[in-house]
Design an enzyme around this catalytic site. Structure first.
Site, PDB file in Angstrom:
ATOM      1  CG  HIS A  16      68.629  73.627  25.540  1.00 44.89           C
ATOM      2  ND1 HIS A  16      68.759  74.110  26.826  1.00 44.89           N
ATOM      3  CD2 HIS A  16      67.291  73.559  25.310  1.00 44.89           C
ATOM      4  CE1 HIS A  16      67.551  74.335  27.334  1.00 44.89           C
ATOM      5  NE2 HIS A  16      66.646  74.010  26.425  1.00 44.89           N
ATOM      6  CG  HIS A  18      62.790  72.126  23.491  1.00 46.26           C
ATOM      7  ND1 HIS A  18      62.513  71.193  24.466  1.00 46.26           N
ATOM      8  CD2 HIS A  18      63.584  73.057  24.081  1.00 46.26           C
ATOM      9  CE1 HIS A  18      63.100  71.560  25.598  1.00 46.26           C
ATOM     10  NE2 HIS A  18      63.763  72.685  25.393  1.00 46.26           N
ATOM     11  CG  HIS A 196      65.006  71.984  30.410  1.00 43.60           C
ATOM     12  ND1 HIS A 196      65.279  70.963  29.548  1.00 43.60           N
ATOM     13  CD2 HIS A 196      64.669  73.051  29.638  1.00 43.60           C
ATOM     14  CE1 HIS A 196      65.120  71.397  28.301  1.00 43.60           C
ATOM     15  NE2 HIS A 196      64.745  72.650  28.326  1.00 43.60           N
ATOM     16  CD  GLU A 199      63.706  77.914  31.105  1.00 39.48           C
ATOM     17  OE1 GLU A 199      63.235  76.790  31.355  1.00 39.48           O
ATOM     18  OE2 GLU A 199      63.448  78.546  30.047  1.00 39.48           O
ATOM     19  CG  ASP A 277      64.998  76.737  24.938  1.00 39.68           C
ATOM     20  OD1 ASP A 277      64.764  75.518  24.977  1.00 39.68           O
ATOM     21  OD2 ASP A 277      64.673  77.509  25.866  1.00 39.68           O
ATOM     22  CG  ASP A 278      61.513  76.152  22.607  1.00 39.35           C
ATOM     23  OD1 ASP A 278      61.161  75.018  22.282  1.00 39.35           O
ATOM     24  OD2 ASP A 278      61.890  76.457  23.752  1.00 39.35           O
TER      25      ASP A 278
HETATM   26  N1  HPA Z   1      62.121  75.141  29.397  1.00 41.50           N
HETATM   27  C1  HPA Z   1      61.288  74.181  29.782  1.00 41.50           C
HETATM   28  N2  HPA Z   1      60.576  73.470  28.919  1.00 41.50           N
HETATM   29  C2  HPA Z   1      60.673  73.742  27.628  1.00 41.50           C
HETATM   30  C3  HPA Z   1      61.506  74.735  27.173  1.00 41.50           C
HETATM   31  C4  HPA Z   1      62.289  75.463  28.107  1.00 41.50           C
HETATM   32  O1  HPA Z   1      63.078  76.375  27.794  1.00 41.50           O
HETATM   33  N3  HPA Z   1      61.366  74.757  25.825  1.00 41.50           N
HETATM   34  C5  HPA Z   1      60.491  73.799  25.487  1.00 41.50           C
HETATM   35  N4  HPA Z   1      60.060  73.177  26.578  1.00 41.50           N
HETATM   36 ZN    ZN Z   2      64.624  74.031  26.684  1.00 40.76          ZN
END
Ligand code: HPA
Ligand code: ZN
Length: 340
Positions: A16, A18, A196, A199, A277-278
């Site tokens: 996971h 991006h 996703h 969250e 994630d990011d």
């Molecule tokens: N959630 C939804 N969209 C996203 C995320 C995330 O954590 N990171 C990058 N796009």
């Molecule tokens: Zn994500």
């Protein structure tokens, strides 16, 4: 061996991530200069200081704005290579990268430009760093079904170059069912499916991702804990959850790391994996996510080995491809004095 060295020594898959979320402010400024694009920040420091988020949307606004500096194949190549170098240091042996083509095609950057750059980096990462990788195309859920279908047409000539599809961006108000028909076509094309869900969105979205999209993994999924029947279903089918600890705290899904539910989910028998994630926006790459969770939640080294093992089992590689990683993981665990 100290805890961080132990974490780095575990062979891990990152599932996971991006790739646009690995754009560090330094690279953002370099690319902005090279491509003649104005940034809304005065400096690298001011950029980092702006990364104080109140929820998912407050992050997404900056994430999409930052991605505007990516224009040429070389930019995507350099972005991905920088990630692979960091991942290699963290003991990542395999990465399944998300990318958001709609963010780029909307700015006039062709799908092929994005794909060529990322794919070239994946080849070099294997040769130079020994990391294997795959690409997963994410549809932006705040856009329409028609736009997702149009993106799918861009992909068709390149199907063999991507492993699967996912669903990201603003969750609440955009349930998985909005993309049921798109994902049905994707599955018929032989693509793997992830999404996703859970969250910020409710457990009902996780049910939809499983039932309507037939998602093989749930990205985040932490709100599953609110629904015992859902937890039972995820455990029974060993559905992997790709949990992102630092992301969840930064985006206030949990107020603090000590309040994160990943240990509870793990102890309820779910196939939990940890991911970043990011990382350029959330303050740490994969090993940092392991460390922050381990320290705040008192995870045992045995649990860290389980998390690493889950990531290898949840990846989309073949049994033969993952066998040497699993062997190496067992060797690391067998050699650790704290574990034995
Ligand atoms: N959630 C939804 N969209 C996203 C995320 C995330 O954590 N990171 C990058 N796009
Ligand atoms: Zn994500």
């Amino acid at each position: 061996m100290d805890l961080m060295a132990f974490i780095r020594s575990l062979p891990k898959a990152e599932l996971h991530l991006h790739i646009e979320g690995t754009l560090e402010p330094e690279m953002m400024f370099d690319l902005a200069r090279r491509n003649g694009i104005a940034l809304p920040y005065a400096s690298v420091e001011a950029t980092r200081a702006a990364y104080a988020f109140s929820d998912l949307q407050s992050f997404l606004d900056l994430y999409y704005a930052g991605a505007a500096v990516l224009r040429h194949e070389r930019d995507f190549y350099e972005l991905a290579m920088a990630y692979y170098c960091r991942a290699a240091e963290d003991g990542v042996v395999h990465a399944e990268l998300f990318f958001d083509p709609q963010t780029h095609t909307a700015r006039g950057v062709s799908f092929e430009t994005v794909l060529n750059g990322l794919e070239h980096a994946g080849r070099d990462a294997r040769e130079q760093l020994g990391i294997s990788s795959r690409l997963i195309l994410c549809f932006l859920r705040h856009l329409s079904e028609a736009e997702a279908f149009a993106t799918l047409e861009d992909v068709r000539p390149h199907l063999h170059r991507i492993q699967g599809v996912g669903l990201d961006s603003s969750e609440v108000g955009h349930p998985p069912s909005k993309f049921e028909r798109v994902f049905s076509v994707c599955r018929d094309l032989g693509l793997h499916v992830v999404a996703h869900a859970g969250e910020e969105g409710p457990p009902a979205y996780i049910w939809e991702a499983l039932g309507r999209l037939r998602a093989e993994r749930i990205d985040h999924g932490v709100r599953a804990l609110e629904d015992p029947a859902l937890v039972a279903r995820l455990a029974r089918d060993r559905v992997p959850l790709t949990v992102c600890p630092l992301s969840n705290v930064k985006l206030r899904v949990f107020p603090t790391m000590a309040q994160h539910n990943l240990k509870v989910l793990l102890e309820q028998g779910l196939r939990i994996t940890l991911n970043s994630d990011d990382p350029a926006y959330f303050g740490g790459y994969l090993a940092q996510n392991f460390l922050a969770a381990a320290e705040a939640l008192d995870l045992t080294r045995g649990q860290l080995v389980t998390l690493a093992k889950n990531s290898l089992l949840a990846s989309f590689v073949t049994v033969a491809e993952r066998a040497p990683w699993l062997d190496r993981l067992e060797q690391v665990a067998a050699r650790d004095p704290v574990l034995n």
